[in-house]
Design a protein around this motif. Structure first.
Motif, mmCIF file in Angstrom:
data_model
loop_
_atom_site.group_PDB
_atom_site.id
_atom_site.type_symbol
_atom_site.label_atom_id
_atom_site.label_comp_id
_atom_site.label_asym_id
_atom_site.label_seq_id
_atom_site.Cartn_x
_atom_site.Cartn_y
_atom_site.Cartn_z
ATOM 1 N N GLU A 91 -6.112 -0.469 1.040
ATOM 2 C CA GLU A 91 -5.364 0.614 0.399
ATOM 3 C C GLU A 91 -5.942 1.999 0.667
ATOM 4 O O GLU A 91 -5.616 2.962 -0.008
ATOM 5 N N PHE A 123 0.850 -1.186 0.000
ATOM 6 C CA PHE A 123 0.000 0.000 0.000
ATOM 7 C C PHE A 123 0.888 1.239 0.000
ATOM 8 O O PHE A 123 2.072 1.165 0.294
ATOM 9 N N VAL A 130 -4.640 1.672 7.758
ATOM 10 C CA VAL A 130 -4.719 1.423 6.322
ATOM 11 C C VAL A 130 -5.526 0.149 6.116
ATOM 12 O O VAL A 130 -5.164 -0.919 6.612
ATOM 13 N N ALA A 184 -6.182 4.937 3.540
ATOM 14 C CA ALA A 184 -5.606 5.372 4.808
ATOM 15 C C ALA A 184 -6.481 6.439 5.456
ATOM 16 O O ALA A 184 -6.995 7.328 4.780
ATOM 17 N N VAL A 189 0.705 5.593 1.114
ATOM 18 C CA VAL A 189 -0.019 6.583 1.901
ATOM 19 C C VAL A 189 0.242 7.942 1.271
ATOM 20 O O VAL A 189 1.383 8.292 0.978
#
Length: 189
Positions: free
Chosen positions: A44, A7, A41, A46, A9
């Motif tokens: 995917e 993922f 998270v 956040a 951020v």
């Protein structure tokens, strides 16, 4: 060997330090040194788990999820020259409410709770990098208790516990140290 991104951020100035996963729900948690918060998270996406400076939370460091008890444990602290502030926080994973906190305000006492591990009984063991020590804490304790160790533990940081809950393994300036929880005896690995 292949790698793939789990993922990303969007907050470029987050400066994450701690990372933990909730194995039951597949959510990740990141602590932010710079923004004094914890983010969650999920798929995917956040979002803040706790907002900046909530409950007195300062620079976020070590995190660990107690999946069984649904608790997110977090270490927090700042080092400002020769002044320190640090704390340990426990949050309910479902409600995000603060369950427990111990916090030492700005002082010249060299104390910095850096990383933690959860024992089978739900107690946590926390490295105190600048006090060169390890502390035990749980939800029923008013204050953490310092472990009596057989030798100095210079600058401990990362920490794990053996599957039988008999030994801690901590990083230090001397290398990996095994700590017998019964006797406090330390062995260099």
């Amino acid at each position: 060997y292949s790698q793939e991104i789990a993922f990303t951020v969007a907050e470029k100035d987050l400066i994450p330090e701690g990372i933990a996963i909730d194995s039951l729900e597949g959510k990740f948690y990141l602590s932010s040194i710079y923004k004094n918060k914890i983010i969650e998270v999920s798929k995917e996406k956040a979002k803040d788990f706790i907002a900046s400076n909530s409950h007195g939370f300062v620079g976020g460091v070590g995190l660990h999820v107690d999946a069984e008890r649904r608790i997110l444990w977090a270490c927090s602290g700042n080092i400002m020259g020769n002044k320190f502030t640090t704390g340990i926080f426990a949050f309910d994973l479902k409600t995000r409410k603060l369950l427990k906190k111990i916090f030492y305000p700005i002082d010249t006492v060299s104390r910095f709770f850096n990383d933690l591990v959860i024992a089978g009984d739900g107690s946590i063991y926390v490295t105190d990098t600048f006090d060169h020590s390890i502390w035990k804490f749980n939800l029923s304790m008013d204050m953490p208790s310092k472990l009596m160790l057989s030798d100095s533990l210079p600058y401990p940081n990362g920490i794990e516990i053996s599957p039988d809950n008999q030994f801690l393994i901590s990083t230090s300036d001397k290398g990996l140290q095994q700590i017998n929880l019964q006797s406090g005896e330390m062995t260099l690995i």
